[in-house]
Scaffold this active site. Sequence first.
Site, PDB file in Angstrom:
ATOM      1  N   SER A  50       0.747  -0.698   0.237  1.00  0.00           N
ATOM      2  CA  SER A  50      -0.015   0.184  -0.202  1.00  0.00           C
ATOM      3  C   SER A  50       1.026   1.038  -0.196  1.00  0.00           C
ATOM      4  O   SER A  50       1.708   1.057   0.255  1.00  0.00           O
ATOM      5  CB  SER A  50      -0.583   0.183   1.272  1.00  0.00           C
ATOM      6  OG  SER A  50      -0.448  -0.212   2.721  1.00  0.00           O
ATOM      7  N   ALA A 104       1.717   5.133   2.010  1.00  0.00           N
ATOM      8  CA  ALA A 104       1.339   5.240   3.484  1.00  0.00           C
ATOM      9  C   ALA A 104       0.461   5.334   3.854  1.00  0.00           C
ATOM     10  O   ALA A 104      -0.863   6.218   3.072  1.00  0.00           O
ATOM     11  CB  ALA A 104       2.841   6.328   3.059  1.00  0.00           C
ATOM     12  N   THR A 106       6.694   0.963  -0.061  1.00  0.00           N
ATOM     13  CA  THR A 106       7.061   0.879  -0.721  1.00  0.00           C
ATOM     14  C   THR A 106       6.199   0.926  -1.703  1.00  0.00           C
ATOM     15  O   THR A 106       7.201   1.520  -2.662  1.00  0.00           O
ATOM     16  CB  THR A 106       6.708  -0.914  -0.233  1.00  0.00           C
ATOM     17  OG1 THR A 106       7.426  -1.736   1.167  1.00  0.00           O
ATOM     18  CG2 THR A 106       7.790  -1.412  -0.722  1.00  0.00           C
ATOM     19  N   ASP A 144      -4.836   3.170  13.692  1.00  0.00           N
ATOM     20  CA  ASP A 144      -4.811   1.815  13.556  1.00  0.00           C
ATOM     21  C   ASP A 144      -4.490   0.833  14.227  1.00  0.00           C
ATOM     22  O   ASP A 144      -3.000   0.645  14.985  1.00  0.00           O
ATOM     23  CB  ASP A 144      -2.708   1.589  13.324  1.00  0.00           C
ATOM     24  CG  ASP A 144      -2.386   0.812  11.613  1.00  0.00           C
ATOM     25  OD1 ASP A 144      -2.816   0.058  11.522  1.00  0.00           O
ATOM     26  OD2 ASP A 144      -1.453   1.453  11.608  1.00  0.00           O
TER      27      ASP A 144
END
Lengths: 524, 524
Positions: free
Chosen positions: A213, A215, A222, A275
Site C-alpha cells: 500500500s 503510506a 513501499t 491503526d
Amino acid sequence: MTTPGKADNGSKSMQLTLKRVGIDTYRENVAYLHRDCEIYRAEGFQALAKIEVQARGKRILASLNVVDDTSIVGCQQLGLSEEAFAILGVPDGEAVTVSPAEPARSIPALHRKIAGERLSADDFNRIVKDIASHRYSKIELTAFVVACNQGELDREEVFFLSDAMSKVGRKLDWHEHPVVDKHCIGGIPGNRTSMLVVPIVAAHGMLCPKTSSRAITSPAGTADTMELLATVDMPFELLTEIVHRHRGCLAWGGSSDLSPADDVLISVERPLSIDSPGQMVASILSKKVAAGSSHLLLDIPIGPTAKVRSMPEAQRLRKLFEFVAKRMGITIDVVITDGRQPIGNGIGPALEARDVMQVLQNHADAPMDLRQKSLRLAGRMLEFAPDVRGGDGFGIARDILDSGRALTKMQDIIAAQGKKDFDPNQPPLSALSFEVKAPVAGTVVAIDNVQLARIARSAGAPRAKGSGVDLLAKLGTVVSQGQLLYRVYAAYPTELAFARQACERSIGYIIGPPEALQPLFVEY
Amino acid sequence: MTTPGKADNGSKSMQLTLKRVGIDTYRENVAYLHRDCEIYRAEGFQALAKIEVQARGKRILASLNVVDDTSIVGCQQLGLSEEAFAILGVPDGEAVTVSPAEPARSIPALHRKIAGERLSADDFNRIVKDIASHRYSKIELTAFVVACNQGELDREEVFFLSDAMSKVGRKLDWHEHPVVDKHCIGGIPGNRTSMLVVPIVAAHGMLCPKTSSRAITSPAGTADTMELLATVDMPFELLTEIVHRHRGCLAWGGSSDLSPADDVLISVERPLSIDSPGQMVASILSKKVAAGSSHLLLDIPIGPTAKVRSMPEAQRLRKLFEFVAKRMGITIDVVITDGRQPIGNGIGPALEARDVMQVLQNHADAPMDLRQKSLRLAGRMLEFAPDVRGGDGFGIARDILDSGRALTKMQDIIAAQGKKDFDPNQPPLSALSFEVKAPVAGTVVAIDNVQLARIARSAGAPRAKGSGVDLLAKLGTVVSQGQLLYRVYAAYPTELAFARQACERSIGYIIGPPEALQPLFVEY
C-alpha cells in the site's frame, strides 16, 4: 408486474445528457444538477444527497451539488466531477439516467456496532460490500472505523472482517505452492526491507508477488518508494505476467483491486491516524489472502517509539495474527524485531529508494542495518521452501545479495514494471533544506521514530517524493557539539517552515552518556 | 521580526479576486482554485485540503476543489460555493488572500478520545472551540461524535463537554428570576407540548424564552412545526425584544448562536441517528444555560419503543441530568412520563401544528392526550414560581387554556415572530396519500413509536412539511377489520413508495385482545 414497494416505481426516470465538469474533487464523486432541472424538483432531492447515475449498463454513486449557473450545467445536463466522470467511463454528451440512491442496506448493522454490539459474519459481509461499492458516506465510513477501533473487535470479529474484505476484491490463484510474502506492521521510518527481500527470494526461485500500500500515516510506503524506480500502478493482467516471468514484483495493491474495501477505509484511517490491532490484521491478511499467498512472514518491530512498545503487546498482536491467519488458511511466521530507531539513513521516498539501491549495489555508503535486517528476513522466508534446512536461509540470502544476483533480479522487475530514471548516487531531492545539529557532545542514546516521521511528513513526504529526512547519526554514534545529525528536505517554503516548527518542538534525538543507550529489547 | 517557525513565513501571500460560483454545497464550504493558479502550485495544495480565505478582516475555512475550466474560475480568481460566499460576506470581485489552514490544535486530544482516554476540561474546551469555528473536517467531527458515544463519557466529562458547549456561543442574561424552560428528550412522535406549555406559562407572566432545535432523527421538531405558524429564524436582537414584550417565544435555537458547536455536531449525529446519554445531556443543558434559563422542567418518556425503555434507565439518565445541571448552576425538575405511543394524532410538521392549534382553540377534534400532558407539564412549571402552591399548577394551567388566554398569548407570539398563513382546520398537507387499515378486528394494544416515525420520515417529514402520518386510532381503541388506522401523506412519488415499503415491513400497530394492552409504566 408492478411491485408497489419498489423505489423506482412511480418515480420519474428522466434522461439527462452527461457533461464532464472540470472540477477535481479528489476521491469524492460529485454530481452537478441545475436547480431548475425537472428531476431535481420532482424527486425532492437535497444538496449532498446520494444519487445513482446510470449509463450504458454502468452505474456510480455520487453526492449531489446543486448548480445555479447554466454555464456549469444546463437544465438538461448532469455534470460529473473529473474522477467520477472517469470512473463511469462514458463519453461526454451521452444519455444518463439519475435516481435517488437507496440507503446502504448494512446501515442497521453499522448502528449496532456504534452502540457497541458484536457483529456476525453476515453483518461484516454486508458492511464491507457496501463500503467497497462506495455506498457509505464519509460520515458512515468514519463511524464504522472509529466504532471498530474503540469497541475493540473480538478475534472472531477480526476474522469476519478480514474474510469479508478478502472476498469483495479480485482473488489471485498462482497455481503453485508455496507463494510467499512478507509484511511489516509499520511505524519504523525508512524500513524498506521488502524492496530487498523480494529480489533476493525471487532470485532463489520462490514465487513472491509483493503488493504494497501507499503510506497511511508514515512518510513513505513501499509503493511510494518503488514508484521512483518503476511504475507500480499497472493492470492486473500485466502484474500476473510479470510475476510468472520474474518470480516476483513490487506493485501497488490498490490498483489491482485486491482489497477495494481497504482502499476506501484507508481514506478515513489516514486523516485520523487510526491503526488498531483488529483493523491492522484485517487490512494485512485480507490483502495477502486475495493476493493468493500461502505463506507470510510478518515483521513486528518493538521499541519505545514503535507501534508496539512492549513484548507482551507484541505477543498479543502475534497471537491475533496467528489466529486469523489460521482461520483464513494461510501459514504465518511472526518475527519480532528491533524497532528502537529508523532503519537505513533516508526517510522519505527518494531517500529510501537511494538506500535500497545502494544495498543492492553493495555500495560502500549502503546502510548496514537495512542490509542486515533484510538478509535475516529473506533468510526466514527462504526457509519456507521445503528444500532449505532450518538455519541455512541467512547464508543463502547473503550469497544472493553479495553476488549481485539480487540486483540483477531487481533490475529485471523494474524493467518489467516500467523503468523510471533514478540514480541512487544523485537522488532527486527537494530543492530546499536545513540541517539539524547536535546541541551537546555525547552518544546518540535515543531516536524518536514518531518525531522523525512527523518532521519528514511536515516537510511534504510522501506526497513530495524528494522531501524527507536524511540521517547522519544513528544509535550509538558518538557526536561532538554542533555535529550534523540530519538534513531535512522540502519542496515548498510552507512545508520547510512546518518541518522547522516540528524540529523546534523536538529534534527527536537524545544525546547522553553511552550507558544511557536504550537496551535492545529483542535479539533476532 | 522574523519568527522562523511561523507557517506564513516564507509562504507566498498572493492576492486573488473573489468569485461567487453558482454551486450549492449545502453546509460544506467549498473553495475553487484553478490548477494553473500560481498559489496552488507554490503551496503544494491538494484537492480537499482545508484552506483559509481572508478578505476585509473576515476569514473562513473551506475545502479546496481544483478546477480545470477557466469558465468556472480563472487563474487569478478564488471561487466560493454559495453558502461559503454568503458567510464570508464580501462582494464579488473583491481581493482575497488564501493560505493553507493550520490543522486544528485539538486534534491530539481527539486522537486520545478515539483511543478511549478520559479528557480534561481543557481538552473539551479546545475541541468544542475548534468545532464551533468549523476547523474540523467531516471525518474528524464524526470521529469525535462516535468516540464520545462509544466510550461513554463519565459524568465529569459530560459536564466538561456541556460547559464547553455553553461557552462558545452567545449567552443571554434576562436580568430577572426565575427564567423557566422545558425540554423533552425526544423519541415520541407528535409530542409538541412546548407549543402549548410556553403560551400557558407566559400567559401567567413567567418568563419562558423557548428555543428549540430542528428534528435530529424524528419526523418533526418544535422548530420545524412552529415554522408553519411563524418565522422561527430571527436575529438575536428581535428575539430578546419579543421575549421581553410577550414573556415567551418559540424560536429556532441554532439561528441565535446559542450553541454553535451543537449545530455542527447535529450535522453528523443526524445521519448516524446517534443520541447517547452524554451527548443528549450536553446538547440540552449547554443550550439552556446559554439561553439564560434558571429553571428547567425535563420530560423523560418511558415506553417499549421510546428512547428510554425501563425505569432504572430513566433514573440513571435523570441522575446524570441532575448532576450536570447542578454543576452548571441550573435548577432542574425531571418528570418521567408515559411514552408508550405517539402524543396527539399528527406526525409531521403540518399535522402536528394542526393538533397544537386545535388544543389552543379548545376545538372538539383536539387530541385529549396532547392537552392533558401539556397541562400537567405547564402545571409543574408554574410551580417553579414562588407564589404558586405545590399542587395548584395544573388547575391554573387549565384555567389559562380553557379561558382562551393561552390562544391569545400564542397569537401574540406568532404575530411578533412573523405570522404565516396556517388554517388548522385545513392544514397544508402533501398531495399524495395512502391509508393503512386494521388487518383484524380487536383492540389496539401497542403502537410502535420508532416504526411510525420511520414511516413519517420515509414519507418526507420533516423536510416536506405537509408529509407525515395522521393517526385515527390510539392505544385502547376497539377496531373492526378494515377500519382505518392511519393515513400517510407524501409530496413525491418516490417518497410515497418509500413510506409504503416501510408499512409493508410493519404497520407499527398490534391489534389484540384488550388484556394484551401494554401496561402503563408510569403514573404522573
